[in-house]
Design an enzyme around this catalytic site. Structure first.
Site, PDB file in Angstrom:
ATOM      1  N   ASP A  20       3.167   3.681   1.903  1.00 51.32           N
ATOM      2  CA  ASP A  20       2.060   4.740   2.539  1.00 51.32           C
ATOM      3  C   ASP A  20       2.318   6.076   1.978  1.00 51.32           C
ATOM      4  O   ASP A  20       3.859   6.438   1.936  1.00 51.32           O
ATOM      5  CB  ASP A  20       2.885   3.995   3.621  1.00 51.32           C
ATOM      6  CG  ASP A  20       1.323   5.006   4.814  1.00 51.32           C
ATOM      7  OD1 ASP A  20       0.351   5.007   3.794  1.00 51.32           O
ATOM      8  OD2 ASP A  20       1.696   5.250   5.437  1.00 51.32           O
ATOM      9  N   ASN A  68      -8.566  -1.685   4.030  1.00 50.19           N
ATOM     10  CA  ASN A  68      -8.752  -0.835   3.200  1.00 50.19           C
ATOM     11  C   ASN A  68      -9.971  -1.019   1.884  1.00 50.19           C
ATOM     12  O   ASN A  68     -10.377  -0.031   1.604  1.00 50.19           O
ATOM     13  CB  ASN A  68      -8.038  -0.671   2.105  1.00 50.19           C
ATOM     14  CG  ASN A  68      -5.852  -0.389   2.730  1.00 50.19           C
ATOM     15  OD1 ASN A  68      -5.308  -1.024   1.606  1.00 50.19           O
ATOM     16  ND2 ASN A  68      -6.392   1.065   3.099  1.00 50.19           N
TER      17      ASN A  68
HETATM   18  C1  FPP Z   1      -1.195   3.544   1.025  1.00 50.09           C
HETATM   19  O1  FPP Z   1      -0.847   5.182   0.470  1.00 50.09           O
HETATM   20  C2  FPP Z   1      -1.298   3.102  -0.092  1.00 50.09           C
HETATM   21  C3  FPP Z   1      -2.535   2.190  -0.555  1.00 50.09           C
HETATM   22  C4  FPP Z   1      -3.085   1.768   0.647  1.00 50.09           C
HETATM   23  C5  FPP Z   1      -2.478   1.339  -1.696  1.00 50.09           C
HETATM   24  C6  FPP Z   1      -0.756   1.089  -2.697  1.00 50.09           C
HETATM   25  C7  FPP Z   1      -0.899   1.180  -4.054  1.00 50.09           C
HETATM   26  C8  FPP Z   1      -0.442   1.927  -5.397  1.00 50.09           C
HETATM   27  C9  FPP Z   1       0.680   1.882  -5.283  1.00 50.09           C
HETATM   28  C10 FPP Z   1      -0.966   1.672  -6.281  1.00 50.09           C
HETATM   29  C11 FPP Z   1      -1.584   0.737  -7.247  1.00 50.09           C
HETATM   30  C12 FPP Z   1      -0.306  -0.702  -7.051  1.00 50.09           C
HETATM   31  C13 FPP Z   1      -0.564  -1.385  -7.846  1.00 50.09           C
HETATM   32  C14 FPP Z   1       0.480  -2.871  -7.456  1.00 50.09           C
HETATM   33  C15 FPP Z   1      -1.121  -1.518  -9.173  1.00 50.09           C
HETATM   34  P1  FPP Z   1      -2.144   6.076   1.703  1.00 50.09           P
HETATM   35  O2  FPP Z   1      -3.357   6.501   1.102  1.00 50.09           O
HETATM   36  O3  FPP Z   1      -2.695   4.905   2.631  1.00 50.09           O
HETATM   37  O4  FPP Z   1      -1.945   7.032   2.070  1.00 50.09           O
HETATM   38  P2  FPP Z   1      -2.010   8.200   3.263  1.00 50.09           P
HETATM   39  O5  FPP Z   1      -1.550   7.092   4.370  1.00 50.09           O
HETATM   40  O6  FPP Z   1      -1.262   9.376   3.167  1.00 50.09           O
HETATM   41  O7  FPP Z   1      -3.326   8.318   3.090  1.00 50.09           O
END
Ligand code: FPP
Length: 245
Positions: A20, A68
């Site tokens: 996250d 998501n």
């Molecule tokens: C959460 O941060 C992260 C995600 C919803 C996606 C995770 C994906 C990756 C790390 C990249 C792709 C993965 C692979 C396995 C290739 P957020 O966007 O919710 O952050 P925030 O809470 O700060 O908005």
């Protein structure tokens, strides 16, 4: 530095991570959220390699939740593109490190190209035996439990099993994670203290570790710190301290 302090005989057999903070990381730098996801893939790479190196047998990453899909189209598209690009780019690393790729979630919801690429890498790495890397994609724990209940209900209805055959093991065998052990250590980055519909059944006895570090800043050192913290806890599984000793 922390790596030497880790007791290799007491490693968590299954680490699960809620990655996250990508969006906030990007915002802090005045960039678009997708920039955070791009950099998040670098942390994925580091953590996967570190887990394989020290001998963690199972690593599960929450890459995309059922919720998501509600994000802006540009962000969803970018995440799917990053998935495809990473799968292509990292196949050789997975093979070299003998890592088996696995996926949990409603994979049918993924764009055809992403699903195809994913299933190909899963197939190509299926004989690897050092570590299982599971990507939770379009994953939701309640959805997983619902589909397990439906499958079990069908079996009872068709007299394949009786109601009395339903025990914890049987339920476990109907989850997407049927071939994985329970989670020992659950890590969530970015300072949020939530489970967000991730592996609700499988974390029943997991140690929970929360860090303020945003996912793109999460390195091997942060992982080792989490494992050391886990190793310094006493896992009682309902027993008393005295019973354990
Ligand atoms: C959460 O941060 C992260 C995600 C919803 C996606 C995770 C994906 C990756 C790390 C990249 C792709 C993965 C692979 C396995 C290739 P957020 O966007 O919710 O952050 P925030 O809470 O700060 O908005």
């Amino acid at each position: 530095m922390n790596e030497q302090l880790i007791n290799k005989d007491n490693l968590p057999k299954h680490i699960a991570i809620i990655m996250d903070g990508n969006g906030r990381w990007a915002k802090q730098k005045g960039k678009l959220r997708v920039f955070g996801h791009e950099n998040g893939t670098k942390s994925v790479r580091k953590v996967v390699e570190a887990c394989a190196r020290i001998g963690v047998a199972n690593l599960t990453l929450y890459a995309f939740s059922t919720e998501n899909w509600k994000r802006p189209k540009l962000e969803v598209d970018t995440l799917m593109k990053l998935l495809v690009a990473s799968l292509r780019k990292e196949l050789s690393t997975l093979q070299e490190n003998r890592i088996r790729l696995n996926a949990i979630g409603t994979l049918d919801a993924l764009p055809a190209k992403a699903k195809k690429e994913l299933l190909e890498v899963i197939e190509k790495t299926s004989k690897n035996d050092r570590m299982t890397l599971t990507l939770a994609l379009s994953y939701g724990s309640r959805e997983e439990l619902k589909s397990a209940v439906r499958e079990i209900a069908d079996k009872v209805k068709n007299n394949i099993i009786s109601k009395d055959d339903i025990d914890e093991e049987l339920i476990n065998n109907h989850l997407y994670t049927h071939d994985l052990p329970d989670v020992d250590l659950l890590i969530r980055t970015s300072g949020e203290h939530r489970i967000s519909n991730f592996l609700l059944w499988q974390i029943a006895y997991a140690e929970l570790y929360f860090t303020r570090t945003l996912w793109p800043d999460f390195t091997e050192e942060h992982l080792f710190e989490a494992i050391l913290n886990y190793q310094n806890r006493e896992r009682r599984f309902g027993k008393t301290s005295e019973q354990l000793n």
